[in-house]
Motif scaffolding. Structure first.
Motif, PDB file in Angstrom:
ATOM      1  N   UNK A 141       0.826  -1.212   0.000  1.00  0.00           N
ATOM      2  CA  UNK A 141       0.000   0.000   0.000  1.00  0.00           C
ATOM      3  C   UNK A 141       0.858   1.258   0.000  1.00  0.00           C
ATOM      4  N   UNK A 142       1.946   1.255   0.767  1.00  0.00           N
ATOM      5  CA  UNK A 142       2.854   2.415   0.768  1.00  0.00           C
ATOM      6  C   UNK A 142       3.479   2.604  -0.607  1.00  0.00           C
ATOM      7  N   UNK A 143       3.916   1.515  -1.242  1.00  0.00           N
ATOM      8  CA  UNK A 143       4.539   1.613  -2.566  1.00  0.00           C
ATOM      9  C   UNK A 143       3.550   2.105  -3.616  1.00  0.00           C
ATOM     10  N   UNK A 144       2.266   1.849  -3.405  1.00  0.00           N
ATOM     11  CA  UNK A 144       1.238   2.307  -4.342  1.00  0.00           C
ATOM     12  C   UNK A 144       0.807   3.741  -4.060  1.00  0.00           C
ATOM     13  N   UNK A 145       1.370   4.355  -3.022  1.00  0.00           N
ATOM     14  CA  UNK A 145       1.065   5.755  -2.728  1.00  0.00           C
ATOM     15  C   UNK A 145       0.056   5.973  -1.623  1.00  0.00           C
ATOM     16  N   UNK A 146      -0.367   4.917  -0.950  1.00  0.00           N
ATOM     17  CA  UNK A 146      -1.295   5.080   0.164  1.00  0.00           C
ATOM     18  C   UNK A 146      -0.508   5.418   1.426  1.00  0.00           C
ATOM     19  N   UNK A 147      -1.142   6.150   2.317  1.00  0.00           N
ATOM     20  CA  UNK A 147      -0.476   6.583   3.557  1.00  0.00           C
ATOM     21  C   UNK A 147      -1.134   5.946   4.770  1.00  0.00           C
ATOM     22  N   UNK A 148      -0.343   5.695   5.825  1.00  0.00           N
ATOM     23  CA  UNK A 148      -0.948   5.193   7.063  1.00  0.00           C
ATOM     24  C   UNK A 148      -2.008   6.163   7.572  1.00  0.00           C
ATOM     25  N   UNK A 149      -3.127   5.599   8.057  1.00  0.00           N
ATOM     26  CA  UNK A 149      -4.241   6.433   8.501  1.00  0.00           C
ATOM     27  C   UNK A 149      -4.770   5.989   9.857  1.00  0.00           C
ATOM     28  N   UNK A 150      -3.956   5.278  10.623  1.00  0.00           N
ATOM     29  CA  UNK A 150      -4.375   4.844  11.947  1.00  0.00           C
ATOM     30  C   UNK A 150      -4.256   3.342  12.090  1.00  0.00           C
ATOM     31  N   UNK A 151      -4.612   2.879  13.273  1.00  0.00           N
ATOM     32  CA  UNK A 151      -4.569   1.444  13.540  1.00  0.00           C
ATOM     33  C   UNK A 151      -5.448   1.133  14.728  1.00  0.00           C
ATOM     34  N   UNK A 152      -5.801  -0.135  14.848  1.00  0.00           N
ATOM     35  CA  UNK A 152      -6.484  -0.615  16.034  1.00  0.00           C
ATOM     36  C   UNK A 152      -5.720  -1.832  16.538  1.00  0.00           C
ATOM     37  N   UNK A 153      -6.300  -2.611  17.405  1.00  0.00           N
ATOM     38  CA  UNK A 153      -5.567  -3.742  17.972  1.00  0.00           C
ATOM     39  C   UNK A 153      -5.308  -4.856  16.957  1.00  0.00           C
ATOM     40  N   UNK A 154      -5.978  -4.829  15.803  1.00  0.00           N
ATOM     41  CA  UNK A 154      -5.842  -5.883  14.807  1.00  0.00           C
ATOM     42  C   UNK A 154      -5.119  -5.456  13.531  1.00  0.00           C
ATOM     43  N   UNK A 155      -5.421  -4.253  13.024  1.00  0.00           N
ATOM     44  CA  UNK A 155      -4.914  -3.842  11.711  1.00  0.00           C
ATOM     45  C   UNK A 155      -4.373  -2.416  11.694  1.00  0.00           C
ATOM     46  N   UNK A 156      -3.553  -2.154  10.667  1.00  0.00           N
ATOM     47  CA  UNK A 156      -3.139  -0.787  10.314  1.00  0.00           C
ATOM     48  C   UNK A 156      -3.978  -0.371   9.116  1.00  0.00           C
ATOM     49  N   UNK A 157      -4.452   0.859   9.144  1.00  0.00           N
ATOM     50  CA  UNK A 157      -5.279   1.401   8.072  1.00  0.00           C
ATOM     51  C   UNK A 157      -4.435   2.299   7.188  1.00  0.00           C
ATOM     52  N   UNK A 158      -4.735   2.268   5.892  1.00  0.00           N
ATOM     53  CA  UNK A 158      -4.069   3.103   4.904  1.00  0.00           C
ATOM     54  C   UNK A 158      -5.134   3.782   4.062  1.00  0.00           C
ATOM     55  N   UNK A 159      -4.764   4.921   3.475  1.00  0.00           N
ATOM     56  CA  UNK A 159      -5.695   5.597   2.576  1.00  0.00           C
ATOM     57  C   UNK A 159      -4.964   6.497   1.597  1.00  0.00           C
ATOM     58  N   UNK A 160      -5.668   6.786   0.540  1.00  0.00           N
ATOM     59  CA  UNK A 160      -5.271   7.802  -0.422  1.00  0.00           C
ATOM     60  C   UNK A 160      -6.444   8.756  -0.496  1.00  0.00           C
ATOM     61  N   UNK A 161      -6.177  10.042  -0.326  1.00  0.00           N
ATOM     62  CA  UNK A 161      -7.255  11.034  -0.274  1.00  0.00           C
ATOM     63  C   UNK A 161      -7.013  12.095  -1.335  1.00  0.00           C
ATOM     64  N   UNK A 162      -7.912  12.136  -2.324  1.00  0.00           N
ATOM     65  CA  UNK A 162      -7.823  13.136  -3.378  1.00  0.00           C
ATOM     66  C   UNK A 162      -8.900  14.200  -3.233  1.00  0.00           C
ATOM     67  N   UNK A 163      -9.648  14.195  -2.142  1.00  0.00           N
ATOM     68  CA  UNK A 163     -10.692  15.200  -2.000  1.00  0.00           C
ATOM     69  C   UNK A 163     -10.039  16.570  -2.037  1.00  0.00           C
ATOM     70  N   UNK A 164     -10.652  17.455  -2.746  1.00  0.00           N
ATOM     71  CA  UNK A 164     -10.115  18.798  -2.878  1.00  0.00           C
ATOM     72  C   UNK A 164      -9.114  18.924  -4.021  1.00  0.00           C
ATOM     73  N   UNK A 165      -8.878  17.863  -4.770  1.00  0.00           N
ATOM     74  CA  UNK A 165      -7.991  17.945  -5.931  1.00  0.00           C
ATOM     75  C   UNK A 165      -8.770  17.562  -7.173  1.00  0.00           C
ATOM     76  N   UNK A 166      -8.334  18.070  -8.280  1.00  0.00           N
ATOM     77  CA  UNK A 166      -8.992  17.764  -9.551  1.00  0.00           C
ATOM     78  C   UNK A 166      -8.637  16.338  -9.986  1.00  0.00           C
ATOM     79  N   UNK A 167      -9.582  15.653 -10.624  1.00  0.00           N
ATOM     80  CA  UNK A 167      -9.286  14.323 -11.135  1.00  0.00           C
ATOM     81  C   UNK A 167      -8.175  14.355 -12.180  1.00  0.00           C
ATOM     82  N   UNK A 168      -7.457  13.279 -12.282  1.00  0.00           N
ATOM     83  CA  UNK A 168      -6.396  13.156 -13.277  1.00  0.00           C
ATOM     84  C   UNK A 168      -7.018  12.965 -14.638  1.00  0.00           C
ATOM     85  N   UNK A 169      -6.448  13.566 -15.648  1.00  0.00           N
ATOM     86  CA  UNK A 169      -6.920  13.305 -17.006  1.00  0.00           C
ATOM     87  C   UNK A 169      -5.772  12.704 -17.820  1.00  0.00           C
ATOM     88  N   UNK A 170      -6.159  11.858 -18.724  1.00  0.00           N
ATOM     89  CA  UNK A 170      -5.121  11.234 -19.580  1.00  0.00           C
ATOM     90  C   UNK A 170      -5.330  11.598 -21.018  1.00  0.00           C
TER      91      UNK A 170
END
Length: 170
Positions: A141-170
């Motif tokens: 997930x880190x190599x794909x560009x996701x960032x740590x977003x917290x954890x609980x007793x079982x898992x670490x959470x990751x996310x990618x957040x583009x809110x507030x940015x324009x969509x990519x165009x190709x």
């Protein structure tokens, strides 16, 4: 809905028929599945996909994708969305690569391809998680560009957040 193509992979949107055959253990033909494919997790994902299809219809493009190597066409794993984006434009992903194909960067490449697809289609945020002891998945997930977003007793959470940015165009 067509295949998503990356440098070394084809992310093929799984159909209901393909998922049914996988769950039944019916190989699509000699040499089509890499050694160890499908895993128990792939079969479970196909069962969930079939359940979602029965309850709400085919979720494509927000469903399950089979990861195939471009060089030989063999299926080596799966990647997909756990459902369509919610009302805030967020969704959750999952993925897996068979042991015979691990350690070559395929999971990160597949995840990057799926993240790009999501962003191009207006998704604002993508979430994922990995067990604390699954360091390899955390690295994917880190190599794909996701960032740590917290954890609980079982898992670490990751996310990618583009809110507030324009969509990519190709």
């Amino acid at each position: 809905m067509g295949d998503l193509v990356t440098a070394r992979l084809v992310l093929h949107p799984m159909t209901v028929g393909e998922a049914e055959r996988m769950v039944a253990g019916e190989s699509p033909g000699e040499g089509r599945w890499a050694p160890g494919y499908p895993t128990d997790e792939d079969v479970s994902a196909a069962e969930r996909f079939l359940g979602n299809c029965a309850a709400a219809g085919d979720p494509r493009p927000w469903g399950l994708y089979e990861i195939r190597r471009r060089e030989d066409g063999r299926a080596i794993g799966g990647v997909g969305f756990h459902g369509p984006p919610d009302e805030r434009g967020a969704l959750t992903i999952g993925y897996g690569i068979v042991p015979s194909a691990q350690g070559r960067g395929y999971a990160s490449e597949a995840l990057r391809g799926l993240l790009l697809f999501a962003r191009e289609h207006g998704v604002a945020r993508v979430k994922g998680d990995a067990d604390h002891d699954n360091i390899a998945s955390q690295h994917v997930m880190a190599a794909a560009g996701m960032r740590p977003a917290g954890e609980d007793d079982r898992v670490r959470y990751f996310e990618t957040d583009w809110s507030g940015t324009a969509p990519v165009s190709i």
